[in-house]
Design an enzyme around this catalytic site. Sequence first.
Site, PDB file in Angstrom:
ATOM      1  N   HIS A 184       0.837  -1.209   0.000  1.00  0.00           N
ATOM      2  CA  HIS A 184       0.000   0.000   0.000  1.00  0.00           C
ATOM      3  C   HIS A 184       0.873   1.261   0.000  1.00  0.00           C
ATOM      4  O   HIS A 184       0.570   2.238  -0.687  1.00  0.00           O
ATOM      5  CB  HIS A 184      -0.887   0.045   1.258  1.00  0.00           C
ATOM      6  CG  HIS A 184      -1.895  -1.060   1.350  1.00  0.00           C
ATOM      7  ND1 HIS A 184      -1.800  -2.072   2.264  1.00  0.00           N
ATOM      8  CD2 HIS A 184      -3.036  -1.287   0.645  1.00  0.00           C
ATOM      9  CE1 HIS A 184      -2.845  -2.882   2.132  1.00  0.00           C
ATOM     10  NE2 HIS A 184      -3.601  -2.440   1.154  1.00  0.00           N
ATOM     11  N   ASP A 226      -3.894  -7.413  -7.503  1.00  0.00           N
ATOM     12  CA  ASP A 226      -5.310  -7.647  -7.809  1.00  0.00           C
ATOM     13  C   ASP A 226      -5.522  -7.359  -9.294  1.00  0.00           C
ATOM     14  O   ASP A 226      -6.168  -6.378  -9.670  1.00  0.00           O
ATOM     15  CB  ASP A 226      -6.177  -6.745  -6.936  1.00  0.00           C
ATOM     16  CG  ASP A 226      -6.028  -7.087  -5.467  1.00  0.00           C
ATOM     17  OD1 ASP A 226      -6.432  -8.184  -5.071  1.00  0.00           O
ATOM     18  OD2 ASP A 226      -5.453  -6.263  -4.724  1.00  0.00           O
TER      19      ASP A 226
HETATM   20  O1  PAF Z   1      -8.202  -3.782  -3.216  1.00  0.00           O
HETATM   21  C1  PAF Z   1      -8.862  -3.431  -2.212  1.00  0.00           C
HETATM   22  O2  PAF Z   1      -8.329  -3.246  -1.109  1.00  0.00           O
HETATM   23  C2  PAF Z   1     -10.368  -3.219  -2.339  1.00  0.00           C
HETATM   24  O3  PAF Z   1     -10.928  -4.139  -3.204  1.00  0.00           O
HETATM   25  C3  PAF Z   1     -10.746  -1.768  -2.749  1.00  0.00           C
HETATM   26  C4  PAF Z   1     -10.232  -1.420  -4.147  1.00  0.00           C
HETATM   27  C5  PAF Z   1     -10.188  -0.788  -1.738  1.00  0.00           C
HETATM   28  C6  PAF Z   1     -12.270  -1.626  -2.778  1.00  0.00           C
HETATM   29  O4  PAF Z   1     -12.823  -1.900  -1.525  1.00  0.00           O
END
Ligand code: PAF
Length: 283
Positions: free
Chosen positions: A37, A150
């Site tokens: 992140h 993802d």
């Molecule tokens: O990837 C994630 O953490 C979630 O799917 C997101 C994009 C924040 C949507 O809730």
Amino acid sequence: MKIIRTPEAMQKHALDLKRTGRSIGGVPTMGFLHEGHVSLMRLARAQCDVLVVSIFVNPTQFGPNEDLKTYPRDFSRDESLCEQAGVDLLFYPEPTAMYAADASSWIDEASLSGGLCGATRPGHFRGVCTVVAKLFNLMQLDIAVFGEKDAQQLRIIERMVRDLNFPVNILRGPIVREPDGLAMSSRNKYLSAEQREAALCLRRSLDNVEEQFAAGERNTAVLRQTVVDWIASVPGAELDYIEVVDDRSLAAVETIESDTLVALAVKFGAVRLIDNAVLCRSP
Ligand code: PAF
């Protein structure tokens, strides 16, 4: 860093910022932040005036038997990580504030969402698209960064942005891995020591596919079988899916001729992890 807890306050603040001509970059997250992140925040930080991160464990993207209740949460740790990463605004709403009890409007991407994770998580991407669209409206983002781990989610969000003309520029953040190759994920926390070791099979089986591809193998049935055999040999690992698909359409591919996504999901007890690699990426 300012913490904003209601959707109304978030939208008002973002609109006020826009009126002063400042660009807003954002990283939507579900919290329990890690270096993956933080790398997305760095990417956004470099390209905007104001950096906003949202932390919201979105109930609508979890199925009835999934881990919504047990999804890891640690707001004070997340708060200090955001502070260190130079985040200006942290949006941290209550679930009840994000969805009215009789909410009935959804965004349903109808082409890319059916396979891969969508096949075993029906309704998941409807929840993701809906919350991401809501977050775009609330945070008024010019730039939004999503991680390549993802892979399907990222392509669906790009499609939604294109199809619905959201004025948001989507940036892709590369997968961040632990030193031994495991892709960083909030769910890694739930692996036992044995499962943590076993989880290396995701990256290793992708390495194996990449090696075979580099050696000239183009038949995806052969590549998939390698992964099936590899995962079957790992105690405690249960393959959810291994798919080899066109990188844009996410349609199954038999013989690799253009950019191709290899994506897999593997369960270790109740913990489900995903990983992927792109073969033949255009220069
Ligand atoms: O990837 C994630 O953490 C979630 O799917 C997101 C994009 C924040 C949507 O809730």
